[in-house]
Design an enzyme around this catalytic site. Structure first.
Site, mmCIF file in Angstrom:
data_model
loop_
_atom_site.group_PDB
_atom_site.id
_atom_site.type_symbol
_atom_site.label_atom_id
_atom_site.label_comp_id
_atom_site.label_asym_id
_atom_site.label_seq_id
_atom_site.Cartn_x
_atom_site.Cartn_y
_atom_site.Cartn_z
ATOM 1 N N ASN A 162 48.683 84.840 -15.584
ATOM 2 C CA ASN A 162 49.432 84.874 -16.844
ATOM 3 C C ASN A 162 50.770 85.598 -16.719
ATOM 4 O OD1 ASN A 162 48.638 87.495 -16.591
ATOM 5 N ND2 ASN A 162 47.222 87.499 -18.352
ATOM 6 N N HIS A 317 46.456 53.880 24.780
ATOM 7 C CA HIS A 317 46.077 52.463 24.710
ATOM 8 C C HIS A 317 46.667 51.849 23.441
ATOM 9 C CE1 HIS A 317 43.098 49.406 23.108
ATOM 10 N NE2 HIS A 317 43.430 48.857 24.258
ATOM 11 N N ASN A 318 47.183 50.613 23.546
ATOM 12 C CA ASN A 318 47.784 49.940 22.379
ATOM 13 C C ASN A 318 48.644 50.913 21.583
ATOM 14 O OD1 ASN A 318 46.482 47.661 23.210
ATOM 15 N ND2 ASN A 318 45.115 47.476 21.454
ATOM 16 N N GLU A 347 51.506 51.673 26.342
ATOM 17 C CA GLU A 347 51.211 50.252 26.517
ATOM 18 C C GLU A 347 52.064 49.407 25.581
ATOM 19 O OE1 GLU A 347 47.402 47.173 26.701
ATOM 20 O OE2 GLU A 347 47.151 49.150 25.776
ATOM 21 N N ASP A 349 52.132 45.426 24.341
ATOM 22 C CA ASP A 349 51.602 44.058 24.298
ATOM 23 C C ASP A 349 52.717 43.142 23.822
ATOM 24 O OD1 ASP A 349 49.223 45.142 25.002
ATOM 25 O OD2 ASP A 349 48.096 44.464 23.258
ATOM 26 N N HIS A 362 49.286 43.368 18.333
ATOM 27 C CA HIS A 362 47.977 43.070 18.912
ATOM 28 C C HIS A 362 47.709 41.586 18.694
ATOM 29 C CE1 HIS A 362 43.570 44.484 19.584
ATOM 30 N NE2 HIS A 362 44.201 44.261 20.716
ATOM 31 N N GLU A 396 51.599 44.286 28.922
ATOM 32 C CA GLU A 396 50.644 43.194 28.805
ATOM 33 C C GLU A 396 51.465 42.009 28.318
ATOM 34 O OE1 GLU A 396 46.932 42.208 26.014
ATOM 35 O OE2 GLU A 396 46.617 44.028 27.207
ATOM 36 N N LYS A 445 54.653 48.936 34.866
ATOM 37 C CA LYS A 445 53.380 48.430 35.375
ATOM 38 C C LYS A 445 53.201 47.006 34.859
ATOM 39 C CE LYS A 445 48.438 48.602 34.560
ATOM 40 N NZ LYS A 445 48.467 47.280 33.909
#
Length: 763
Positions: A162, A317-318, A347, A349, A362, A396, A445
């Site tokens: 208060n 990954h992904n 990675e 894709d 993906h 990929e 890669k």
């Protein structure tokens, strides 16, 4: 320090203001933020609206104008901000603004999954002030040591509801719930009466100081300090040295003790006598010298001149996915976050996109698409901000020839001289270069049309294109990528892209003997998790020897559509270097990954133990035999206490945690073990366990220690409060504080565990 806090409390109570962040008194940029101003918030090309933004008087919260009918919270904490980036560095600003406003743009990125805030200032100078001011405050908050942070957070919550500058018993109980401690009525009255020296029925001024002293009293610290303070009730430099040598098991000198006194003692008279008071002692224990993690391992301390296959490499990954594998968004931001966490293998894709531009997403799913060239730009910008060691781009490739050629062109033009386009040597190499030799370089890669020897051949350049088997991890669970003979489908590979593959040529795995006899060192295989785990369990020794000369990449099963993760530890035990995980998913597995790569200066490279590197090794993690890998240790740990554990349900004022601590060892199967304390009811502020555990460790060089603090629930699964993981070889013995992290890996301010550790040679 204590006096500084009391000033903070009094200021907060009398004028509802908190002190200016240390070192920023009178700062022009800070004053600018406190006044605030109009910024254009950008959500889309059609949604760009001016809103008022300003720094709150607490110097820790940003207030912003909202026109929502049902208004959401109109503030956000500076502590929730991950970074501030000047310019059009977000996908939203790149897509929805013009290039000519570049210098007026900035983005605020948050920890966790909260969407970033894209803003455009009215002028270049105002954008500069916003970015500079925010970065100064963020930096200041990070520099706050645990003691200061604890006091700062507590000072923010000590305020009467208060606003009459007095605290009643009811307000006191409300405050205790805010800092996550429940007290019964009797104890609350006792504590209140003890503090209310004026007998006014309220607390004010110095009474709040007394109240804070009682709240922050650390009984366990009192016991330790009094045991070692043998000089007139205080610790002399010699007393402190005895403590460092005998309790902390450190190789320390009197100069080291004097340095700690100079650094952490707050009382000038004690410092003048080369003494350390209890407050100074607590301050020391809460800094990096008193942390469980060895400060020497915060820097690169390992030999970085060995071949790159001799290291564990932090891998994603992904990487482009922010959420699940089926319909979630793809984003350059996902790459930035992974790279900033020292991930060294990402990675990509790659698929044909519209208007001739390759995209990353993906394949065969509803995940969104992001331009390949935008990803390469983001990687170029952020690859070496956390670590200067090489980054592997794992391609990929599903693109047609023309878009493959464009991929090669983009990588060459954007990455420039940092892109490795030929071996480092002037003649055909026989082994990998080292991380040291590859500093600041990008390694591709992927598939290659010919042997690496062709780089040094004087014969004709060979074919411009040819067919290679298509890599498609996402199709592993279906038959969509195989022909009628069960063979993987083929795609044409452009020479321009092929020629960029130097040290990481992707090949099919046909067995360890075939790899030994037929594969060159630079030819590497990728293994789906089930195959890799089976090899690690049934042929661990052969897998280890394979990885002594070659690289292996492991990736999650295609069935993990929710982006869950597999346990990386058995693959590290088998010497696998590139154990790729879904970085976007908070999980025990990501905790272990963060722990594994916490050491060696967050370089993303950890040198494997020697017994995983020398050709004559007989090491097998599944069936331990005598050898240099056996370094039998007795690990004693006492979980003493915790401090300021966060409330899990902030919407329920009476929701207090019932904490317990799990202590887990991960390593070879013989060492893997877990133990836990009892739970303590209704106390997240200062629970105390004083429970001791012992672990027998056979292979400490592969072992990791994980702390897990949970809120006990008798009827359902316990909830995570915080965690921390580190290599066993990176811990410090003795009395140590353990920081705690959120499920996404961010530090929880002021929260922590206090433990006693002894890692000793077993008798």
């Amino acid at each position: 320090m204590m006096q500084l806090f009391y000033v903070t409390v009094n200021v907060c109570l009398t004028s509802n203001l908190c002190v200016t962040p240390l070192g920023l008194e009178g700062d022009v940029d800070l004053q600018f933020l406190l006044v605030g101003g109009k910024l254009m918030k950008v959500k889309s090309s059609s949604w760009k609206k001016e809103r008022m933004y300003k720094l709150h008087d607490d110097n820790a919260t940003i207030w912003h104008e909202s026109h929502r009918i049902f208004k959401r919270k109109q503030t956000f904490s500076i502590d929730d901000v991950d970074s501030v980036r000047k310019g059009r560095q977000s996908e939203g600003l790149q897509k929805h603004t013009e290039a000519h406003v570049e210098d007026r743009c900035f983005s605020i990125f948050f920890k966790g999954r909260r969407r970033n805030l894209d803003l455009v200032a009215t002028s270049v100078e105002e954008a500069r002030q916003w970015v500079n001011g925010l970065e100064k405050i963020i930096s200041n908050m990070k520099k706050l040591n645990r003691q200061q942070t604890s006091e700062h957070n507590t000072s923010e919550t000590i305020s009467d509801k208060n606003k009459d500058n007095m605290m009643t018993l009811k307000e006191l109980k409300h405050f205790l719930r805010q800092i996550n401690i429940e007290v019964d009525e009797t104890y609350a009255k006792l504590l209140f009466t003890k503090c209310d020296t004026s007998n006014s029925g309220t607390l004010e001024g110095s009474e709040i100081k007394h109240f804070y002293d009682l709240l922050t009293h650390r009984e366990e610290i009192d016991v330790i300090y009094e045991k070692h303070a043998a000089t007139g009730g205080q610790m002399s430099a010699q007393d402190l040295l005895n403590f460092l040598q005998n309790e902390q098991r450190e190789v320390a000198t009197l100069e080291d003790a004097l340095r700690l006194i100079e650094k952490y003692e707050l009382d000038d008279s004690a410092k003048h006598m080369n003494h350390m008071t209890k407050d100074g002692f607590l301050m020391y224990l809460q800094q990096e010298e008193g942390s469980i993690f060895n400060p020497a391992h915060k820097k690169v301390f390992q030999d970085m001149s060995q071949p790159i296959n001799d290291y564990f490499i932090s891998s994603s990954h992904n990487t482009y996915l922010m959420e699940d594998q089926l319909k979630g968004p793809s984003s350059t931001e996902a790459y930035i976050k992974a790279l900033m966490k020292s991930c060294r293998c990402v990675e990509l894709d790659c698929w044909d996109g519209a208007h001739g531009e390759p995209v990353i997403y993906h394949g065969h799913t509803l995940t969104s698409k992001v331009l390949f060239k935008d990803v390469i730009k983001a990687i170029k910008e952020y690859a070496f901000k956390t670590s200067e060691y090489p980054v592997i781009l794992s391609l990929e490739n599903h693109c047609t020839l023309e878009q493959q050629k464009l991929m090669a062109k983009h990588m060459i033009s954007i990455l420039g001289s940092a892109l490795l386009t030929s071996p480092l040597e002037d003649q055909m190499p026989t082994a990998f270069p080292s991380p040291q030799e590859l500093k600041g370089r990008f390694i591709i890669k992927g598939k290659r049309l010919n042997k690496l020897d062709a780089v040094f051949s004087n014969t004709s350049p060979g074919v411009e294109e040819d067919c290679v088997s298509e890599e498609d991890e996402s199709a592993e669970t279906s038959n969509s990528k195989t022909d009628t003979n069960g063979q993987k489908s083929k795609i044409k590979l452009a020479k321009q892209l092929s020629d960029l593959v130097i040290y990481c040529k992707s090949v099919h795995f046909s067995g360890f003997e075939h790899a030994k006899d037929k594969q060159a060192f630079y030819e590497m295989s990728s293994f789906k998790e089930s195959k890799a785990v089976n090899l690690a369990e049934t042929a661990a020794k052969a897998f280890i020897h394979h990885n002594m000369t070659k690289l292996s990449r492991i990736y999650p099963a295609g069935s993990r559509t929710a982006s869950s993760n597999y346990n990386p530890v058995p693959l590290w035990n088998a010497g696998c270097q590139i154990v790729a995980l879904n970085f976007q998913t908070p999980s025990k597995e990501m905790d272990l990954n963060q722990g594994r790569f916490r050491s060696n200066g967050l370089s993303g490279y950890i040198l494997k133990p020697e017994f995983q590197r020398y050709a004559g090794s007989e090491f097998n993690p599944m069936t331990l035999t005598k050898g240099p890998w056996i370094k039998h240790k007795a690990f004693h740990i006492m979980v003493i206490s915790a401090q300021q554990l966060p409330k899990l349900n902030k919407d329920k004022p009476k929701s207090i945690v019932d904490p317990l601590v799990k202590v887990e060892i991960y390593g070879v199967p013989a060492d893997t073990c877990s133990k836990e304390t009892r739970s303590i009811e209704n106390n997240g502020f200062n629970p105390m366990w004083n429970e001791t555990f012992q672990f027998d460790i056979q292979v400490p060089e592969l072992a990791m220690l994980r702390f897990l603090v949970e809120d006990y629930d008798a009827t359902s699964q316990n909830d995570l409060i915080g965690h921390y993981c580190l290599p066993l070889t990176s811990l410090q013995n003795g009395y140590r504080h353990v920081p705690l992290l959120t499920k996404r890996g961010d530090v929880i301010p002021s929260a922590g565990l206090f433990v006693h550790l002894m890692l000793l040679d077993a008798k």
